[in-house]
Design a protein around this motif. Structure first.
Motif, PDB file in Angstrom:
ATOM      1  N   GLU A  87       0.984  -1.098   0.068  1.00 17.60           N
ATOM      2  CA  GLU A  87      -0.230  -0.083   0.164  1.00 17.60           C
ATOM      3  C   GLU A  87       1.004   1.225   0.018  1.00 17.60           C
ATOM      4  O   GLU A  87       1.580   1.295   1.014  1.00 17.60           O
ATOM      5  CB  GLU A  87      -0.738  -0.045   1.413  1.00 17.60           C
ATOM      6  N   TYR A  88       0.724   1.963  -0.990  1.00 19.40           N
ATOM      7  CA  TYR A  88       1.689   3.033  -1.378  1.00 19.40           C
ATOM      8  C   TYR A  88       1.551   4.344  -0.531  1.00 19.40           C
ATOM      9  O   TYR A  88       2.282   5.346  -0.695  1.00 19.40           O
ATOM     10  CB  TYR A  88       1.978   3.191  -2.810  1.00 19.40           C
ATOM     11  N   SER A  89       0.451   4.542  -0.116  1.00 18.27           N
ATOM     12  CA  SER A  89      -0.090   5.940   0.493  1.00 18.27           C
ATOM     13  C   SER A  89       0.939   6.419   1.388  1.00 18.27           C
ATOM     14  O   SER A  89       0.919   7.526   1.916  1.00 18.27           O
ATOM     15  CB  SER A  89      -1.460   5.737   1.065  1.00 18.27           C
ATOM     16  N   ILE A  90       1.640   5.522   2.170  1.00 14.62           N
ATOM     17  CA  ILE A  90       2.566   5.668   3.236  1.00 14.62           C
ATOM     18  C   ILE A  90       3.818   6.587   2.521  1.00 14.62           C
ATOM     19  O   ILE A  90       4.363   7.318   3.205  1.00 14.62           O
ATOM     20  CB  ILE A  90       3.193   4.652   4.143  1.00 14.62           C
ATOM     21  N   ALA A  91       3.987   6.468   1.234  1.00 12.16           N
ATOM     22  CA  ALA A  91       5.205   7.071   0.742  1.00 12.16           C
ATOM     23  C   ALA A  91       5.275   8.499   0.517  1.00 12.16           C
ATOM     24  O   ALA A  91       4.235   9.105   0.323  1.00 12.16           O
ATOM     25  CB  ALA A  91       5.476   6.277  -0.703  1.00 12.16           C
ATOM     26  N   THR A  92       6.302   9.151   0.537  1.00 10.78           N
ATOM     27  CA  THR A  92       6.280  10.517   0.096  1.00 10.78           C
ATOM     28  C   THR A  92       7.220  10.749  -0.998  1.00 10.78           C
ATOM     29  O   THR A  92       7.295  11.757  -1.761  1.00 10.78           O
ATOM     30  CB  THR A  92       6.794  11.709   1.240  1.00 10.78           C
ATOM     31  N   LEU A 110      -0.508   3.409  -8.460  1.00 10.58           N
ATOM     32  CA  LEU A 110       0.116   4.602  -7.599  1.00 10.58           C
ATOM     33  C   LEU A 110      -0.737   5.843  -7.832  1.00 10.58           C
ATOM     34  O   LEU A 110      -0.733   6.554  -6.832  1.00 10.58           O
ATOM     35  CB  LEU A 110       1.526   4.736  -8.380  1.00 10.58           C
ATOM     36  N   GLU A 111      -1.563   5.765  -8.893  1.00 10.98           N
ATOM     37  CA  GLU A 111      -2.498   6.903  -9.197  1.00 10.98           C
ATOM     38  C   GLU A 111      -3.473   6.851  -8.085  1.00 10.98           C
ATOM     39  O   GLU A 111      -3.766   7.783  -7.581  1.00 10.98           O
ATOM     40  CB  GLU A 111      -3.284   6.874 -10.613  1.00 10.98           C
ATOM     41  N   ARG A 112      -3.963   5.657  -7.853  1.00 14.89           N
ATOM     42  CA  ARG A 112      -4.880   5.475  -6.745  1.00 14.89           C
ATOM     43  C   ARG A 112      -4.315   5.829  -5.368  1.00 14.89           C
ATOM     44  O   ARG A 112      -4.995   6.379  -4.582  1.00 14.89           O
ATOM     45  CB  ARG A 112      -5.553   4.183  -6.496  1.00 14.89           C
ATOM     46  N   ARG A 115      -0.309  10.294  -2.497  1.00 14.72           N
ATOM     47  CA  ARG A 115      -0.829  11.321  -1.863  1.00 14.72           C
ATOM     48  C   ARG A 115      -0.223  12.519  -2.916  1.00 14.72           C
ATOM     49  O   ARG A 115       0.969  12.401  -3.238  1.00 14.72           O
ATOM     50  CB  ARG A 115      -0.700  11.688  -0.550  1.00 14.72           C
ATOM     51  N   PRO A 116      -0.903  13.595  -2.954  1.00 16.33           N
ATOM     52  CA  PRO A 116      -0.511  14.832  -3.543  1.00 16.33           C
ATOM     53  C   PRO A 116       0.682  15.493  -3.204  1.00 16.33           C
ATOM     54  O   PRO A 116       0.972  15.266  -1.972  1.00 16.33           O
ATOM     55  CB  PRO A 116      -1.628  16.161  -3.474  1.00 16.33           C
ATOM     56  N   GLY A 117       1.771  15.412  -4.098  1.00 15.76           N
ATOM     57  CA  GLY A 117       2.974  16.150  -3.655  1.00 15.76           C
ATOM     58  C   GLY A 117       4.147  14.867  -3.757  1.00 15.76           C
ATOM     59  O   GLY A 117       5.190  15.263  -3.647  1.00 15.76           O
ATOM     60  N   THR A 118       3.529  13.586  -3.728  1.00 16.55           N
ATOM     61  CA  THR A 118       4.585  12.627  -3.534  1.00 16.55           C
ATOM     62  C   THR A 118       5.453  12.616  -4.843  1.00 16.55           C
ATOM     63  O   THR A 118       4.757  12.671  -6.147  1.00 16.55           O
ATOM     64  CB  THR A 118       4.110  11.302  -3.458  1.00 16.55           C
ATOM     65  N   ARG A 119       6.774  12.680  -4.875  1.00  8.73           N
ATOM     66  CA  ARG A 119       7.903  12.587  -5.938  1.00  8.73           C
ATOM     67  C   ARG A 119       8.030  11.192  -6.302  1.00  8.73           C
ATOM     68  O   ARG A 119       8.375  10.226  -5.586  1.00  8.73           O
ATOM     69  CB  ARG A 119       8.893  13.265  -5.681  1.00  8.73           C
TER      70      ARG A 119
END
Ligand SMILES: C[S@@+](CC[C@H](N)C(=O)[O-])C[C@H]1O[C@@H](n2cnc3c(N)ncnc32)[C@H](O)[C@@H]1O
Length: 156
Positions: A87-92, A110-112, A115-119
């Motif tokens: 689950e990739y939402s933890i990533a910045t 990844l699109e789902r 979070r906004p701003g993640t590089r």
């Protein structure tokens, strides 16, 4: 669809990390981490938390040994498993060196989840349909490498 372990050369991985502008409070994820050279270098150099996901057991073992050797157990997490189950939402920040097919397959997830701003920086291969905010060529040890930098909310 299978991608073998081909490590990112040191010079190229340093440029990938600097394009991501990592800070101590970042969480970097490398799906398909190989021997964990990217996540180890990110935590060692920038002090961020890093997570490497790798499906091959012998590489995971190598990662764990390297993390211990570098005393980075408090900063680097190694996950043994399928990168499509993470689950990739933890990533910045994300590093990719997966090839065109896996990039395409991973894209909707990844699109789902990002979070906004993640590089996201991808080595050699574009993520189809995403608009890079920067494209760079780095002189590798053997050949030039293309790096594509993306930002969630801007590129996709
Ligand atoms: C080209 S290597 C890149 C390694 C590392 N990220 C680097 O740049 O040095 C791709 C890695 O992805 C791993 N991989 C491929 N498919 C995977 C999957 N579904 N789940 C987890 N790892 C995978 C491979 O075993 C390989 O180690």
């Amino acid at each position: 669809m299978s991608v073998p372990f081909v490590p990112t050369p040191k010079k190229v991985l340093h440029r990938m990390l600097s394009l991501l502008e990592l800070k101590e409070d970042d969480v970097l994820v490398d799906p398909g981490a190989g021997d964990c050279r990217i996540v180890i270098e990110a935590s060692r150099h920038y002090g961020c938390v890093s997570i490497g996901i790798e499906k091959l057991y012998h590489l995971v073992k190598m990662c764990i040994e390297r993390v211990r050797r570098e005393n980075l157990q408090h900063k680097v997490i190694v996950a043994w498993g399928d990168l499509f189950k993470f689950e990739y939402s933890i990533a910045t920040a994300i590093t990719l060196y997966l090839g065109p097919e896996l990039n395409e397959k991973l894209r909707p997830k990844l699109e789902r989840e990002l979070r906004p701003g993640t590089r996201v920086v991808s080595h050699d291969f574009e993520v189809p349909g995403w608009k890079p905010i920067a494209v760079e060529t780095v002189d590798g040890p053997d050949r030039p490498r293309k790096l594509y930098l993306y930002k969630a909310g801007v590129s996709f």
